[in-house]
Design a protein around this motif. Sequence first.
Motif, PDB file in Angstrom:
ATOM      1  N   ARG A  25      16.041  50.748  -2.767  1.00 61.76           N
ATOM      2  CA  ARG A  25      16.274  49.477  -3.146  1.00 61.76           C
ATOM      3  C   ARG A  25      17.108  48.823  -1.777  1.00 61.76           C
ATOM      4  O   ARG A  25      16.830  47.776  -1.477  1.00 61.76           O
ATOM      5  CB  ARG A  25      16.857  49.395  -4.447  1.00 61.76           C
ATOM      6  N   PHE A  26      18.150  49.485  -1.551  1.00 60.35           N
ATOM      7  CA  PHE A  26      18.986  48.833  -0.455  1.00 60.35           C
ATOM      8  C   PHE A  26      18.168  48.637   0.840  1.00 60.35           C
ATOM      9  O   PHE A  26      18.309  47.489   1.578  1.00 60.35           O
ATOM     10  CB  PHE A  26      20.291  49.602  -0.392  1.00 60.35           C
ATOM     11  N   TYR A  27      17.527  49.691   1.286  1.00 65.22           N
ATOM     12  CA  TYR A  27      16.667  49.617   2.623  1.00 65.22           C
ATOM     13  C   TYR A  27      15.631  48.505   2.215  1.00 65.22           C
ATOM     14  O   TYR A  27      15.364  47.660   3.221  1.00 65.22           O
ATOM     15  CB  TYR A  27      15.858  50.749   2.957  1.00 65.22           C
ATOM     16  N   GLN A  28      15.146  48.043   1.228  1.00 70.52           N
ATOM     17  CA  GLN A  28      14.175  47.164   1.015  1.00 70.52           C
ATOM     18  C   GLN A  28      14.654  45.737   1.129  1.00 70.52           C
ATOM     19  O   GLN A  28      14.439  44.837   1.546  1.00 70.52           O
ATOM     20  CB  GLN A  28      13.413  47.238  -0.601  1.00 70.52           C
ATOM     21  N   ARG A  29      15.964  45.755   0.538  1.00 75.40           N
ATOM     22  CA  ARG A  29      16.860  44.340   0.559  1.00 75.40           C
ATOM     23  C   ARG A  29      17.186  44.028   1.961  1.00 75.40           C
ATOM     24  O   ARG A  29      17.062  43.007   2.563  1.00 75.40           O
ATOM     25  CB  ARG A  29      18.293  44.208  -0.225  1.00 75.40           C
ATOM     26  N   LYS A  30      17.404  45.187   2.639  1.00 77.34           N
ATOM     27  CA  LYS A  30      17.468  44.790   4.067  1.00 77.34           C
ATOM     28  C   LYS A  30      16.669  44.709   4.944  1.00 77.34           C
ATOM     29  O   LYS A  30      16.810  44.657   6.477  1.00 77.34           O
ATOM     30  CB  LYS A  30      18.599  46.281   4.795  1.00 77.34           C
ATOM     31  N   LYS A  31      15.420  44.658   4.480  1.00 76.44           N
ATOM     32  CA  LYS A  31      13.982  44.586   5.028  1.00 76.44           C
ATOM     33  C   LYS A  31      13.860  45.770   5.945  1.00 76.44           C
ATOM     34  O   LYS A  31      13.019  45.606   7.146  1.00 76.44           O
ATOM     35  CB  LYS A  31      14.084  43.177   5.876  1.00 76.44           C
ATOM     36  N   LEU A  32      14.278  46.979   5.859  1.00 79.22           N
ATOM     37  CA  LEU A  32      13.817  48.007   6.538  1.00 79.22           C
ATOM     38  C   LEU A  32      12.733  48.680   6.129  1.00 79.22           C
ATOM     39  O   LEU A  32      12.076  49.742   6.587  1.00 79.22           O
ATOM     40  CB  LEU A  32      15.210  48.922   6.768  1.00 79.22           C
TER      41      LEU A  32
END
Length: 136
Positions: A25-32
């Motif tokens: 989820r964090f990577y998704q929020r960071k657009k990674l």
Amino acid sequence: MEYPLHKLTIGALAVEAGVNVETIRFYQRKKLLPEPERPQGGIRRYGPAEVSRVRFIKAAQRIGFTLDEIAQLLQLEDGTHCSQARDIAEHKLADVRHRLEDLRRMESTLADLVRRCAAGRGKIACPLIASLQETR
């Protein structure tokens, strides 16, 4: 547990990639990591590309790349921009070498202070404490 790689839930993706769900989820929020569409009334599904992408991110982090640098590398992931990827890696290498120099200086200073503390006896001020008080 093995999962069909084209039908992974976020939890199964996390297991396959060796991270936890909050990392995904964090990577998704960071657009990674792109967030797949949710089918009406369904659950988002992930595939081998997302597993590889998360593994790439984690591998890059292990060798010291920041998330911003990883985002730059991911933009170059088609493999045709090797010189740009090398430039990013050279910059990271220079940064790592600079930090190593700083760590060596810190090690030397601390070793000296520890040695001076061990040698100090009697009613003298602790060399470590005195040195840190002087650097204010």
